[in-house]
Design a protein around this motif. Structure first.
Motif, mmCIF file in Angstrom:
data_model
loop_
_atom_site.group_PDB
_atom_site.id
_atom_site.type_symbol
_atom_site.label_atom_id
_atom_site.label_comp_id
_atom_site.label_asym_id
_atom_site.label_seq_id
_atom_site.Cartn_x
_atom_site.Cartn_y
_atom_site.Cartn_z
ATOM 1 N N ASP A 26 0.815 -1.219 0.000
ATOM 2 C CA ASP A 26 0.000 0.000 0.000
ATOM 3 C C ASP A 26 0.847 1.267 0.000
ATOM 4 O OD1 ASP A 26 1.057 -0.381 2.457
ATOM 5 O OD2 ASP A 26 -0.801 -0.068 3.586
ATOM 6 N N TYR A 27 2.002 1.207 -0.699
ATOM 7 C CA TYR A 27 2.832 2.410 -0.748
ATOM 8 C C TYR A 27 2.257 3.452 -1.705
ATOM 9 C CZ TYR A 27 6.333 -0.173 1.887
ATOM 10 O OH TYR A 27 6.977 -0.878 2.867
ATOM 11 N N GLY A 28 1.424 3.040 -2.607
ATOM 12 C CA GLY A 28 0.717 3.980 -3.463
ATOM 13 C C GLY A 28 1.544 4.600 -4.562
ATOM 14 N N PHE A 29 2.645 3.940 -4.998
ATOM 15 C CA PHE A 29 3.401 4.490 -6.121
ATOM 16 C C PHE A 29 4.060 3.352 -6.889
ATOM 17 C CE2 PHE A 29 6.766 3.991 -3.056
ATOM 18 C CZ PHE A 29 7.877 3.666 -3.805
ATOM 19 N N GLN A 30 4.510 3.646 -8.096
ATOM 20 C CA GLN A 30 5.297 2.746 -8.932
ATOM 21 C C GLN A 30 6.452 3.527 -9.531
ATOM 22 O OE1 GLN A 30 2.822 0.843 -11.897
ATOM 23 N NE2 GLN A 30 2.505 -0.954 -10.596
ATOM 24 N N HIS A 31 7.609 2.839 -9.596
ATOM 25 C CA HIS A 31 8.791 3.485 -10.166
ATOM 26 C C HIS A 31 9.251 2.635 -11.339
ATOM 27 C CE1 HIS A 31 12.662 5.361 -10.677
ATOM 28 N NE2 HIS A 31 12.401 6.226 -9.681
ATOM 29 N N GLU A 32 9.090 3.153 -12.525
ATOM 30 C CA GLU A 32 9.373 2.369 -13.718
ATOM 31 C C GLU A 32 10.821 2.485 -14.180
ATOM 32 O OE1 GLU A 32 6.606 3.503 -16.687
ATOM 33 O OE2 GLU A 32 4.853 2.690 -15.610
ATOM 34 N N SER A 33 11.600 3.404 -13.623
ATOM 35 C CA SER A 33 12.989 3.585 -14.067
ATOM 36 C C SER A 33 13.975 2.707 -13.295
ATOM 37 C CB SER A 33 13.400 5.056 -13.924
ATOM 38 O OG SER A 33 12.579 5.882 -14.720
ATOM 39 N N LEU A 34 13.606 2.254 -12.113
ATOM 40 C CA LEU A 34 14.537 1.472 -11.279
ATOM 41 C C LEU A 34 14.777 0.100 -11.909
ATOM 42 C CD1 LEU A 34 16.030 1.780 -8.506
ATOM 43 C CD2 LEU A 34 14.264 0.267 -7.593
ATOM 44 N N LYS A 35 16.066 -0.248 -12.076
ATOM 45 C CA LYS A 35 16.433 -1.521 -12.702
ATOM 46 C C LYS A 35 17.219 -2.449 -11.766
ATOM 47 C CE LYS A 35 16.548 0.405 -17.370
ATOM 48 N NZ LYS A 35 17.346 0.629 -18.602
ATOM 49 N N ARG A 36 17.915 -1.888 -10.803
ATOM 50 C CA ARG A 36 18.756 -2.709 -9.914
ATOM 51 C C ARG A 36 18.391 -2.404 -8.463
ATOM 52 N NH1 ARG A 36 21.793 -0.702 -13.919
ATOM 53 N NH2 ARG A 36 22.480 1.056 -12.630
ATOM 54 N N LEU A 37 18.072 -3.482 -7.727
ATOM 55 C CA LEU A 37 17.658 -3.330 -6.331
ATOM 56 C C LEU A 37 18.479 -4.271 -5.453
ATOM 57 C CD1 LEU A 37 15.751 -2.216 -4.153
ATOM 58 C CD2 LEU A 37 14.155 -4.071 -4.727
ATOM 59 N N TYR A 38 19.074 -3.703 -4.392
ATOM 60 C CA TYR A 38 19.874 -4.469 -3.425
ATOM 61 C C TYR A 38 19.141 -4.460 -2.088
ATOM 62 C CZ TYR A 38 23.612 -3.936 -6.858
ATOM 63 O OH TYR A 38 24.355 -3.967 -8.016
ATOM 64 N N ILE A 39 18.716 -5.647 -1.659
ATOM 65 C CA ILE A 39 17.956 -5.753 -0.412
ATOM 66 C C ILE A 39 18.511 -6.886 0.457
ATOM 67 C CG2 ILE A 39 16.207 -7.314 -1.366
ATOM 68 C CD1 ILE A 39 14.119 -5.666 0.241
ATOM 69 N N SER A 40 19.818 -7.088 0.386
ATOM 70 C CA SER A 40 20.480 -8.176 1.122
ATOM 71 C C SER A 40 20.526 -7.879 2.617
ATOM 72 C CB SER A 40 21.914 -8.362 0.600
ATOM 73 O OG SER A 40 21.910 -8.698 -0.765
ATOM 74 N N ASN A 41 20.745 -8.973 3.371
ATOM 75 C CA ASN A 41 20.958 -8.895 4.820
ATOM 76 C C ASN A 41 19.801 -8.212 5.551
ATOM 77 O OD1 ASN A 41 22.426 -9.416 7.143
ATOM 78 N ND2 ASN A 41 23.554 -7.485 7.052
ATOM 79 N N ASN A 42 18.603 -8.654 5.202
ATOM 80 C CA ASN A 42 17.411 -8.247 5.939
ATOM 81 C C ASN A 42 16.756 -9.503 6.506
ATOM 82 O OD1 ASN A 42 16.837 -5.194 5.695
ATOM 83 N ND2 ASN A 42 17.444 -5.764 3.606
ATOM 84 N N ASN A 43 15.528 -9.409 6.964
ATOM 85 C CA ASN A 43 14.841 -10.550 7.580
ATOM 86 C C ASN A 43 13.568 -10.929 6.826
ATOM 87 O OD1 ASN A 43 16.636 -11.000 9.782
ATOM 88 N ND2 ASN A 43 15.817 -9.151 10.757
#
Length: 392
Positions: A26-43
């Motif tokens: 429910d963040y209410g947005f979309q980002h179409e330009s983002l190509k690389r996402l780093y989400i390491s070392n979370n839970n």
């Protein structure tokens, strides 16, 4: 700028080590330009949160989600919609434990590069087994754990995949797809190839027997040191015999002693099942020393004319040597003196050496003899000398 306004032209985002546990929708947005996402070392534990990231970043191509306790790669979301452009995925150090989760990744339409190492699913397998199983399941992968997959590696892995599941009851759907491509392949014979220099032999000493694998590249001397350590016997007394088991059973060969310390074992043409017998050399005999000594005493007696007389006798029965000395004052000596006559008119001096008889008296007793004296005078002089010795 408002928080819900996307940052235009942002292509890479790193949100590692932020202790995220889930991603909301429910963040209410979309980002179409983002190509690389780093989400390491979370839970993050569920794959649904990953799919929600795909909804937020609809053109995501690379996702690095390692070091998250993901328990599955499956969800109710359609990955064709949420992750349509994802081609690179890193999910190392996750908690997936079933091959169905790997099958779920094959539904990602553009995925061609995968990194996955430490998971409960792959832990029971060897490195080469992990490789061909992952390639067997994932037909579109061209890069696995950083390595580019060649056509030969692809075909070899698919064939191994078929043989691996051919003897199992839990055949996946991918097995039947590959058999249509490569046919029904028979399992390969498992041949254990070991170095030819390792031979299984039997070592025997008295009633002790060992079955050992030995290296025939070593020398006889090195092998004897090895046997010395095993049987705990003196190395200097160790004897070693080789028996060709086949030749001995046919009656055409017997024990051969290994005498040359620098000779290499493989020159004996040793085969599996041959025997080595260990023996001990006898103790060296101790030298025996005799305390018996043979004493031979020789005494020289000088007469007036310089002649020397030696007398000695031995007894064979007693095996001892006895020296008998003739005294110059014995009857025979005195009689001999009476028979000596002077050959010229000058005075002669007769010397009787008594040094070895009575060392405490004068060394010499001189007796002067004239031509006119009678032999009796000479005898009287000798007798007087004897009396003189006794009184001293």
């Amino acid at each position: 700028m408002k928080a819900n306004v996307p940052i235009i032209n942002l292509e890479e985002l790193q949100i590692c080590s932020n202790d995220y546990t889930k991603i909301s929708s429910d963040y209410g947005f979309q980002h179409e330009s983002l190509k690389r996402l780093y989400i390491s070392n979370n839970n993050i534990t569920d794959w649904q949160s990953i799919c929600r990231l795909g909804h937020l970043f609809s053109h995501l191509e690379t996702l690095i989600a390692s070091d998250n306790p993901l328990e599955s790669f499956r969800s109710d979301d359609d990955v064709n919609i949420c992750l349509p452009y994802l081609h690179t995925l890193s999910v190392d150090k996750v908690q997936v434990s079933e091959w169905d989760d790997i099958v779920a990744l094959t539904k990602l339409p553009c995925l061609n590069a995968l990194r996955i190492h430490l998971t409960p699913l792959l832990k029971p397998y060897q490195k080469d087994e992990r490789f061909f199983l992952l390639l067997g399941y994932m037909k579109n992968i061209i890069k696995l754990n950083g390595s580019v997959i060649t056509a030969n590696e692809r075909e070899t892995s698919e064939r191994r995949f078929i043989r691996y599941y051919s003897q199992r009851d839990d055949k996946p759907q991918r097995y039947f797809e590959l058999t249509e491509k490569h046919g029904n392949l028979k399992p390969l014979v498992d041949i254990k190839i070991r170095a030819p220099y390792l031979i299984n032999v039997r070592l025997i000493y008295n009633q002790i027997t060992y079955d050992k694998e030995i290296d025939v590249r070593q020398t006889v001397q090195q092998f004897k040191k090895y046997l010395h350590e095993i049987f705990q016997i003196p190395l200097t007394r160790l004897r070693l015999f080789y028996i060709d088991d086949f030749a001995f059973s046919m009656g055409v060969g017997g024990p051969e002693e290994l005498k040359y310390p620098r000779r290499v074992l493989h020159t004996y043409n040793i085969h599996d099942g041959d025997q080595f017998h260990v023996d001990l050399k006898p103790d060296a005999p101790k030298p025996q020393h005799s305390n018996r000594t043979a004493d031979i005493t020789q005494r020289n007696k000088k007469s007036t004319d310089g002649n020397t007389t030696n007398s000695s006798t031995s007894s064979d029965d007693d095996k001892t040597n006895i020296s008998i000395e003739i005294s110059p004052f014995s009857f025979d000596s005195l009689q001999k003196l009476t028979e000596e006559k002077s050959t010229n008119n000058n005075n002669q001096t007769t010397t009787i050496e008594l040094d070895y008889l009575y060392p405490s008296i004068d060394k010499n007793i001189e007796i002067k003899v004239n031509d006119d004296d009678h032999d009796d005078d000479l005898l009287l002089a000798a007798a007087a000398a004897c009396n003189n010795i006794k009184t001293k």
